[in-house]
Design a protein around this motif. Structure first.
Motif, short mmCIF file in Angstrom:
data_model
loop_
_atom_site.label_atom_id
_atom_site.label_comp_id
_atom_site.label_asym_id
_atom_site.label_seq_id
_atom_site.Cartn_x
_atom_site.Cartn_y
_atom_site.Cartn_z
N VAL A 32 0.86 -1.19 0.00
CA VAL A 32 0.00 0.00 0.00
C VAL A 32 0.89 1.23 0.00
N SER A 33 0.62 2.13 -0.95
CA SER A 33 1.38 3.38 -1.06
C SER A 33 0.45 4.55 -0.88
N TRP A 34 1.04 5.65 -0.44
CA TRP A 34 0.29 6.90 -0.26
C TRP A 34 0.96 8.01 -1.05
N TYR A 35 0.11 8.86 -1.65
CA TYR A 35 0.58 10.00 -2.41
C TYR A 35 -0.21 11.25 -2.01
N GLN A 36 0.46 12.38 -2.13
CA GLN A 36 -0.20 13.67 -1.96
C GLN A 36 -0.26 14.34 -3.33
N GLN A 44 3.05 13.46 -5.32
CA GLN A 44 4.29 13.23 -4.60
C GLN A 44 4.13 12.03 -3.67
N PHE A 45 5.12 11.16 -3.70
CA PHE A 45 5.11 9.92 -2.93
C PHE A 45 5.34 10.20 -1.45
N LEU A 46 4.49 9.63 -0.62
CA LEU A 46 4.62 9.79 0.83
C LEU A 46 5.36 8.61 1.45
N PHE A 47 4.76 7.42 1.35
CA PHE A 47 5.40 6.21 1.87
C PHE A 47 4.70 4.97 1.35
N GLU A 48 5.37 3.84 1.57
CA GLU A 48 4.83 2.55 1.15
C GLU A 48 4.97 1.54 2.27
N TYR A 49 3.95 0.72 2.43
CA TYR A 49 3.96 -0.34 3.43
C TYR A 49 3.73 -1.69 2.77
N PHE A 50 4.39 -2.68 3.34
CA PHE A 50 4.23 -4.05 2.88
C PHE A 50 4.32 -4.95 4.10
N SER A 51 3.31 -5.75 4.30
CA SER A 51 3.28 -6.65 5.45
C SER A 51 3.63 -5.93 6.74
N GLU A 52 2.94 -4.81 6.95
CA GLU A 52 3.02 -4.01 8.18
C GLU A 52 4.35 -3.30 8.38
N THR A 53 5.22 -3.31 7.36
CA THR A 53 6.53 -2.66 7.46
C THR A 53 6.62 -1.53 6.45
N GLN A 54 7.12 -0.40 6.89
CA GLN A 54 7.37 0.70 5.96
C GLN A 54 8.65 0.39 5.20
N ARG A 55 8.53 0.28 3.88
CA ARG A 55 9.69 -0.06 3.08
C ARG A 55 10.30 1.14 2.37
N ASN A 56 9.51 2.20 2.23
CA ASN A 56 10.00 3.34 1.48
C ASN A 56 9.31 4.58 1.98
N LYS A 57 10.02 5.69 1.90
CA LYS A 57 9.46 6.95 2.42
C LYS A 57 9.90 8.07 1.51
N GLY A 58 8.98 9.01 1.25
CA GLY A 58 9.30 10.18 0.46
C GLY A 58 9.83 11.31 1.33
N ASN A 59 10.00 12.46 0.71
CA ASN A 59 10.58 13.61 1.41
C ASN A 59 9.51 14.49 2.04
N PHE A 60 8.90 13.99 3.06
CA PHE A 60 7.90 14.74 3.80
C PHE A 60 8.33 14.83 5.26
N PRO A 61 7.89 15.90 5.94
CA PRO A 61 8.28 16.03 7.34
C PRO A 61 7.68 14.94 8.21
N GLY A 62 8.23 14.82 9.41
CA GLY A 62 7.80 13.77 10.32
C GLY A 62 6.37 13.88 10.78
N ARG A 63 5.72 15.01 10.47
CA ARG A 63 4.29 15.15 10.83
C ARG A 63 3.43 14.14 10.05
N PHE A 64 3.98 13.66 8.96
CA PHE A 64 3.28 12.67 8.14
C PHE A 64 3.75 11.27 8.54
N SER A 65 2.83 10.46 8.94
CA SER A 65 3.19 9.11 9.35
C SER A 65 2.12 8.14 8.88
N GLY A 66 2.44 6.88 8.94
CA GLY A 66 1.47 5.89 8.51
C GLY A 66 1.68 4.58 9.23
N ARG A 67 0.77 3.67 8.97
CA ARG A 67 0.95 2.32 9.47
C ARG A 67 0.09 1.37 8.65
#
Lengths: 111, 115
Positions: A32-36, A44-67
């Protein structure tokens, strides 16, 4: 088959608040990936998760998080909202990472 | 850093015309390329996915080609209709077979087909 489901469709929040957006992927999709998306910056790419693990993260401040949960559903959270966070937030899912299906998005307006 | 450019930025055509949308990318080391359409205020709808070993994909009136060596892809729309009016986006997948979710998008071509 059901597509990628994002809730809510629309949100209005006040500066300084926090918000949580939800994404349910297509059944069997574990990535699952998230974009703004904004008019000025495009997608713009925010982050990607696979099997409950964040595998990739874009250049956004730490105010943006996911799970991601064990059923592959994902949430993203934005804390201390700023006016510039107003955007369409899109979620995408994939089974293999080689072809993504997008949801309809959540329109966030920060006032 | 990969950069994706789409030309033209906007296109207005009469119904029935055949048209070509262009997508170019700076780093030819890509894996897949995917074309999407986006209606105003909506999400992205996948049109065509050109996989690593392919050079072309077709679906109905749509045909997309990919030339990695020149860093270009084109989307051909035959016999355009007003319902084709939307923003068309191309996205490239980084080389390696796994994107870890990170696609690089162009800014899109806004297409208007008038009756």
């Amino acid at each position: 088959k059901a597509g990628v489901t994002q809730t809510p469709r629309y949100l209005i929040k006040t500066r300084g608040q926090q918000v949580t957006l939800s994404c349910s992927p297509i059944s069997g999709h574990r990535s699952v990936s998230w974009y703004q998306q904004t008019p000025g910056q495009g997608l713009q790419f925010l982050f990607e998760y696979f099997s409950e693990t964040q595998r990739n993260k874009g250049n956004f401040p730490g105010r943006f998080s996911g799970r991601q949960f064990s059923n592959s559903r994902s949430e993203m959270n934005v804390s201390t909202l700023e006016l510039g966070d107003s955007a369409l937030y899109l979620c995408a899912s994939s089974r293999t990472g080689l072809g993504y299906t997008f949801g309809s998005g959540t329109r966030l307006t920060v006032v | 850093k990969q950069e994706v450019t789409q030309i033209p930025a906007a296109l207005s055509v009469p119904e029935g015309e055949n048209l070509v949308l262009n997508c170019s990318f700076t780093d030819s080391a890509i894996y897949n390329l995917q074309w999407f359409r986006q209606d105003p205020g909506k999400g992205l709808t996948s049109l065509l996915l050109i996989q690593s070993s392919q050079r072309e994909q077709t679906s109905g009136r749509l045909n997309a080609s990919l030339d990695k060596s020149s860093g270009r892809s084109t989307l051909y729309i035959a016999a355009s209709q007003p319902g084709d009016s939307a923003t068309y986006l191309c996205a490239v997948y980084p080389e390696g077979g796994t994107s870890y979710g990170k696609l690089t998008f162009g800014q899109g071509t806004i297409l208007t087909v008038h009756p």
